[in-house]
Design an enzyme around this catalytic site. Structure first.
Site, mmCIF file in Angstrom:
data_model
loop_
_atom_site.group_PDB
_atom_site.id
_atom_site.type_symbol
_atom_site.label_atom_id
_atom_site.label_comp_id
_atom_site.label_asym_id
_atom_site.label_seq_id
_atom_site.Cartn_x
_atom_site.Cartn_y
_atom_site.Cartn_z
ATOM 1 N N GLU A 1 1.242 1.330 10.061
ATOM 2 C CA GLU A 1 -0.195 1.051 10.187
ATOM 3 C C GLU A 1 -0.919 2.205 10.886
ATOM 4 O OE1 GLU A 1 -1.650 -2.812 10.877
ATOM 5 O OE2 GLU A 1 0.156 -3.809 10.167
ATOM 6 N N LEU B 1 0.821 -1.206 0.000
ATOM 7 C CA LEU B 1 0.000 0.000 0.000
ATOM 8 C C LEU B 1 0.858 1.261 0.000
ATOM 9 C CD1 LEU B 1 -2.816 1.384 0.275
ATOM 10 C CD2 LEU B 1 -2.555 1.142 2.771
ATOM 11 N N THR B 2 1.780 1.375 0.950
ATOM 12 C CA THR B 2 2.589 2.584 1.109
ATOM 13 C C THR B 2 3.487 2.824 -0.106
ATOM 14 O OG1 THR B 2 2.599 2.355 3.507
ATOM 15 C CG2 THR B 2 4.343 3.691 2.552
ATOM 16 N N ILE C 1 7.801 -2.072 2.555
ATOM 17 C CA ILE C 1 6.882 -3.197 2.474
ATOM 18 C C ILE C 1 7.454 -4.391 3.248
ATOM 19 C CG2 ILE C 1 5.576 -4.696 0.946
ATOM 20 C CD1 ILE C 1 4.929 -1.647 0.778
#
Length: 382
Positions: A362, A125-126, A157
């Site tokens: 997160e 995602l990042t 990741i």
């Protein structure tokens, strides 16, 4: 309210504790120095069912409830947060997302592999330019006949260089969260590149990577969930993932408390053990209180999840408190150790380095305060 563990939960807790003491604790310093966990531990995690917890047995999982999952995660976090992260990501973010949003074909293809440890997953995602602002990610997926071509890059990741499948979030439509779609992308495909990130402050043993995608072709059957619904897939995964991070933080706090109590009883100054000094006991007592409070917040989230009730705000609360408490605990434990805490012959320096990242990933502590504040006031302060 009954806080007693069931026989099954207690058995999981004992199994995880024994595993951590035997397979993780003796090697944590070595892995930290080498910046690499022994990869064979993945198979052992799978054999004992830790990579399949809460996943239905029909798909190769080991079943169980989320409190048992948190108990196991706490023990793994006590041993080494780098190992805890392997489970939290491959199971907590990837396998659980497949179980919740996948087609029957996707479940049959990926869940037996992920839960057994034959395959690992990573949560892509990042990006280099989008961390907290994940809704504005720039990785793109463009239709090409019945396929999709994915192009972009991802950063920080976990499991990135080890993973066999990446849950990649890419833009398929309009700006903002409504234009994001999720894809299950095998990492061996042409155009999929990865580079390990070295020199991290903490979680040194964890395989953290930068990923690159250059026209990586996947079929439409690789799409996880509906087109344009990828952001909701990501957020639902992270809501449960934050529970896992918080449980891992409980493990760090426990490790700090155990180390501080043990050392305070052994170390003598002014002719007596430092455990007999009032301000040393204050440091230890503060860690103990944070431990109990953090654990209860985690258990509350697990209870809500298992009962099918809303839990997102409570998960943010647990993650915020436990991650900050882990930093406090490690700092206090280092203070008890004095100068010896500053060298890696002793474990508390590693606990502090590992705890510090828990307040960042997160969702940073600041993002979680905004999420909690918005839930309370009904006003978005972003």
């Amino acid at each position: 309210m009954d806080l007693a563990l069931s026989d099954e939960q207690a058995a999981v807790q004992r199994l995880a504790a024994e595993f951590a003491d035997r397979e993780i604790v003796p090697f944590a310093r070595e892995w930290d120095r080498a910046e690499q966990v022994d990869r064979s531990i993945v198979g052992r995690l799978g054999e004992l069912g830790f990579l399949g917890m809460t996943i239905p047995e029909e798909y190769g999982g080991s079943g169980g409830d989320h409190l048992a999952y948190c108990l196991a995660t706490e023990e793994l976090g006590r041993g080494d947060s780098a190992v805890r992260g392997i489970v939290s990501v491959s199971l907590g973010l990837v396998a659980k997302s497949v179980a919740a949003h996948g087609t029957e074909e996707q479940k049959r293809e990926w869940l037996p592999e992920l839960t057994s440890g034959r395959a690992l997953g990573c949560f892509a995602l990042t990006e280099p330019g989008t961390g907290s602002d994940a809704a504005n990610l720039t990785t793109r997926a463009v239709r090409d006949g019945g396929d999709w071509l994915l192009t972009g890059s991802k950063m920080f990741i976990t499991n990135g260089t080890w993973a066999d499948v990446a849950l990649v979030f890419a833009r398929t439509g309009e700006a903002g969260h409504r234009g994001v779609t999720a894809f299950l992308v095998p990492t061996g495909l042409p155009g999929f590149g990865r580079r390990e990130v070295h020199g991290k402050l903490g979680l040194r043993g964890q395989a953290t990577a930068e990923l690159s995608l250059d026209d990586v072709r996947v079929p439409d059957s690789a799409r996880l969930g509906a087109e344009g619904r990828g952001f909701s897939v990501a957020m639902s995964a992270l809501a449960k993932g934050r529970m896992s991070v918080a449980a891992g933080c409980v493990g760090i706090i426990r490790a700090c408390l155990d180390a501080a109590v043990r050392y305070a009883g052994e170390r003598e100054q002014f002719g007596r053990p430092i455990a007999s000094h009032q301000l040393v006991q204050e440091l230890i007592a503060d860690v103990s209180v944070d431990l109990d409070a953090s654990r209860m917040l985690v258990w509350r989230v697990a209870d809500l999840v298992d009962r099918g009730l809303p839990f997102a705000v409570e998960s943010s609360t647990a993650k915020l408190f436990a991650s900050e408490a882990a930093v406090r605990a490690a700092n206090s434990a280092l203070q008890v150790f004095g100068g010896y805490g500053y060298i890696d012959e002793y474990p508390v320096g590693k606990y502090l380095r590992d705890a510090r990242v828990m307040t960042l990933y997160e969702g940073t502590s600041q993002i979680h305060k905004l999420l909690i504040g918005r839930a309370l006031t009904g006003v978005s302060a972003f």
